[in-house]
Write an enzyme that holds these catalytic residues in place. Structure first.
Site, PDB file in Angstrom:
ATOM      1  N   CYS A 191      -2.121  17.669  83.277  1.00 59.38           N
ATOM      2  CA  CYS A 191      -1.571  16.406  82.758  1.00 59.38           C
ATOM      3  C   CYS A 191      -0.920  15.550  83.841  1.00 59.38           C
ATOM      4  O   CYS A 191      -0.520  14.422  83.581  1.00 59.38           O
ATOM      5  CB  CYS A 191      -0.587  16.697  81.639  1.00 59.38           C
ATOM      6  SG  CYS A 191      -1.380  17.649  80.340  1.00 59.38           S
TER       7      CYS A 191
ATOM      8  N   HIS B  60      -2.157  10.687  74.777  1.00 65.10           N
ATOM      9  CA  HIS B  60      -2.141  11.339  76.083  1.00 65.10           C
ATOM     10  C   HIS B  60      -3.554  11.742  76.524  1.00 65.10           C
ATOM     11  O   HIS B  60      -3.951  12.896  76.341  1.00 65.10           O
ATOM     12  CB  HIS B  60      -1.204  12.558  75.984  1.00 65.10           C
ATOM     13  CG  HIS B  60      -1.190  13.441  77.178  1.00 65.10           C
ATOM     14  ND1 HIS B  60      -1.247  12.982  78.473  1.00 65.10           N
ATOM     15  CD2 HIS B  60      -1.127  14.807  77.277  1.00 65.10           C
ATOM     16  CE1 HIS B  60      -1.215  14.012  79.303  1.00 65.10           C
ATOM     17  NE2 HIS B  60      -1.155  15.121  78.597  1.00 65.10           N
TER      18      HIS B  60
ATOM     19  N   CYS C 232       5.357  17.115  82.660  1.00 65.57           N
ATOM     20  CA  CYS C 232       5.008  18.531  82.740  1.00 65.57           C
ATOM     21  C   CYS C 232       3.495  18.608  82.741  1.00 65.57           C
ATOM     22  O   CYS C 232       2.819  17.640  82.395  1.00 65.57           O
ATOM     23  CB  CYS C 232       5.537  19.267  81.507  1.00 65.57           C
ATOM     24  SG  CYS C 232       4.941  18.568  79.954  1.00 65.57           S
TER      25      CYS C 232
END
Ligand SMILES: CC(=O)SCCNC(=O)CCNC(=O)[C@H](O)C(C)(C)COP(=O)(O)OP(=O)(O)OC[C@H]1O[C@@H](n2cnc3c(N)ncnc32)[C@H](O)[C@@H]1OP(=O)(O)O
Length: 436
Positions: free
Chosen positions: A99, A392, A422
């Site tokens: 990510c 996301h 994160c």
């Protein structure tokens, strides 16, 4: 070695971000259904080049990433160069850091500028959760290779007999940690339990995110950083993120069943990021080249840091490790920041990190510091909402955050902002941006 990071080239030029853009973010299997990560990457890069009125020949390097792999186009960066109006001689390579992928592509370009290898580069990321590399079972894959080698019908028949019906079913990729098998949602559940994050607090954070994102869109704050995407075969378009609940009602959150621990869980569809499609990109230059070309940078990189922790327990704590390091490298404290932008993978993960920012015990035991990172002032935190609302698309989130922080700082008359995330693998990323 000095604690401070010198994010400049040998001439002392800072690393300027001169433009940032993204596609609207769309929930899985909605507006971008059938459009792969490469096509979204090409869309955003083409539009960014055109809006910034830069001669594509000036871009010396493009670094791009995706998390969900497209096996037909492993080097998405190079395919973007070849599939857009860019110069074919532009160097291009791909990176992946879960990510935090487009934090990494940004840093790679920045470091190329810092070393003096290039003056101008483009970074970004793109992911599709709708066009997936559907695989086959391990047993079937093994058998297919053996079948290719088998000489006689008898041998082939014996190999085929090893397979059951179950082995023939397609296997979609999992949003899970390879080494533990735990899904990201299960990790969020772990974190909710470890840090005693209540369902009500998770739902309230998600509701806040949707409410602020709606206000940001309605105020016109996002119009310049989100393009209209025309969807092949060009009969439809999307010009606004479609996961944001414009009429978010807190009471309706409580009605949802937990998604990852049906019996005892608190993590639901509403307080998790949805699976999302989208792409984002930024253009970086040395400060002097930006000025020579007449660009007014939207921001400068002041410092950055990447960190890693173990993956078995509560591994989405990246912001709590990467942020103090980036702050130290910038010679700053949390309270010096004008804005704090944290990727909201899950409300539970975000709240756990916020809690640890304020914890002296965590600072002493995990960071080797004698004071907490600092309590988060909510008037500075994810002021336009966060990933819970926007969605996301894994590799696109980093450059979304970076652009959004810079532009919001500009609207507030300048200052410094943190963008932090994160990432799977226990990774953390943080970047401090300054805007004049
Ligand atoms: C480092 C990192 O970033 S790790 C994070 C990586 N990302 C992930 O792991 C993705 C996590 N998310 C997911 O896997 C999925 O989104 C899930 C499993 C949580 C939910 O998936 P789905 O069940 O398909 O979600 P869906 O969108 O259908 O929503 C389920 C229900 O919740 C409702 N809902 C969703 N959001 C809200 C909201 N904000 N308010 C009220 N209701 C909501 C939907 O309307 C839907 O209701 P319905 O069943 O009556 O239609």
């Amino acid at each position: 070695m000095s604690d401070r990071q010198q994010v400049t080239n040998a001439r002392g030029d800072r690393i300027a971000i001169v433009a940032g853009l993204r596609t609207p973010f769309a929930k899985q299997a909605t507006a971008f259904h059938g459009v792969n990560a490469l096509d979204m990457g090409k869309m955003v890069v083409n539009e960014l080049l055109s809006r910034s009125e830069i001669d594509p020949k000036l871009i010396e390097q493009l670094v791009f990433g995706k998390v969900v792999q497209m096996t037909a186009a492993p080097n998405i960066a190079r395919e973007i160069v070849l599939g857009t109006g860019m110069d074919v001689n532009t160097d291009a390579y791909s990176v992946t850091r879960a990510c935090a992928t487009s934090f990494q592509s940004t840093v790679n370009v920045a470091e190329s500028i810092m070393t003096g290898n290039i003056e101008i580069g483009l970074a970004g990321g793109s992911d599709s959760s709708s066009v997936l590399p559907i695989g086959v079972s391990r047993k079937l894959a093994h058998a297919l290779v053996d079948l290719n080698k088998a000489r006689t019908f008898k041998d082939k028949f014996a190999i085929a007999r090893r397979l059951g019906l179950k082995d023939l079913l397609p296997v979609p990729p999992a949003v899970a940690e390879y080494s533990t098998g735990l899904s990201m949602g299960q990790t969020a559940e772990q974190m909710a339990k470890t840090y005693h994050i209540s369902r009500a607090d998770q739902d309230a954070l998600a509701h806040r995110s949707h409410t602020l994102a709606t206000e940001a869109w309605n105020a016109g704050f996002l119009h310049d950083e989100v393009m209209t995407a025309h969807i092949p075969p060009y009969k439809q378009f999307i010009d606004r993120d479609n996961n944001i609940r414009e009429n978010s009602v807190l009471e309706s959150y409580a009605k949802l069943r937990p998604a990852f621990d049906r019996k005892h869980g608190t993590v639901t569809a509403a307080n998790s990021t949805p699976l999302t499609d989208g792409a984002s990109a930024i253009i970086l230059m040395s400060e002097s080249r930006a000025k020579a070309l007449g660009y007014q940078p939207i921001g400068y990189i002041k410092s950055y840091a990447f960190t890693a922790i173990d993956v078995w327990q509560d591994m989405l704590m990246g912001p709590s490790y990467a942020t103090p390091l980036a702050l130290k490298r910038a010679g700053m404290e949390l309270e010096d920041l004008t804005l704090i932008e944290m990727h909201e993978a899950f409300a539970a993960q975000t709240l756990a990190n916020m809690q640890m920012f304020g914890s002296k015990k965590f600072a002493e035991e995990k960071l080797g510091r004698n004071r907490a990172i600092g309590d988060i002032d909510m008037s500075k935190f994810n002021v336009l909402g966060g990933s819970l609302a926007y969605g996301h698309p894994f590799a696109a989130t980093g450059t979304r955050l970076i652009t959004q922080v810079c532009r919001e700082l500009k609207r507030r008359g300048g200052g410094t902002g943190l963008a932090t995330a994160c990432a799977a693998g226990g990774l953390g990323a943080a970047m401090i941006l300054e805007v004049e």
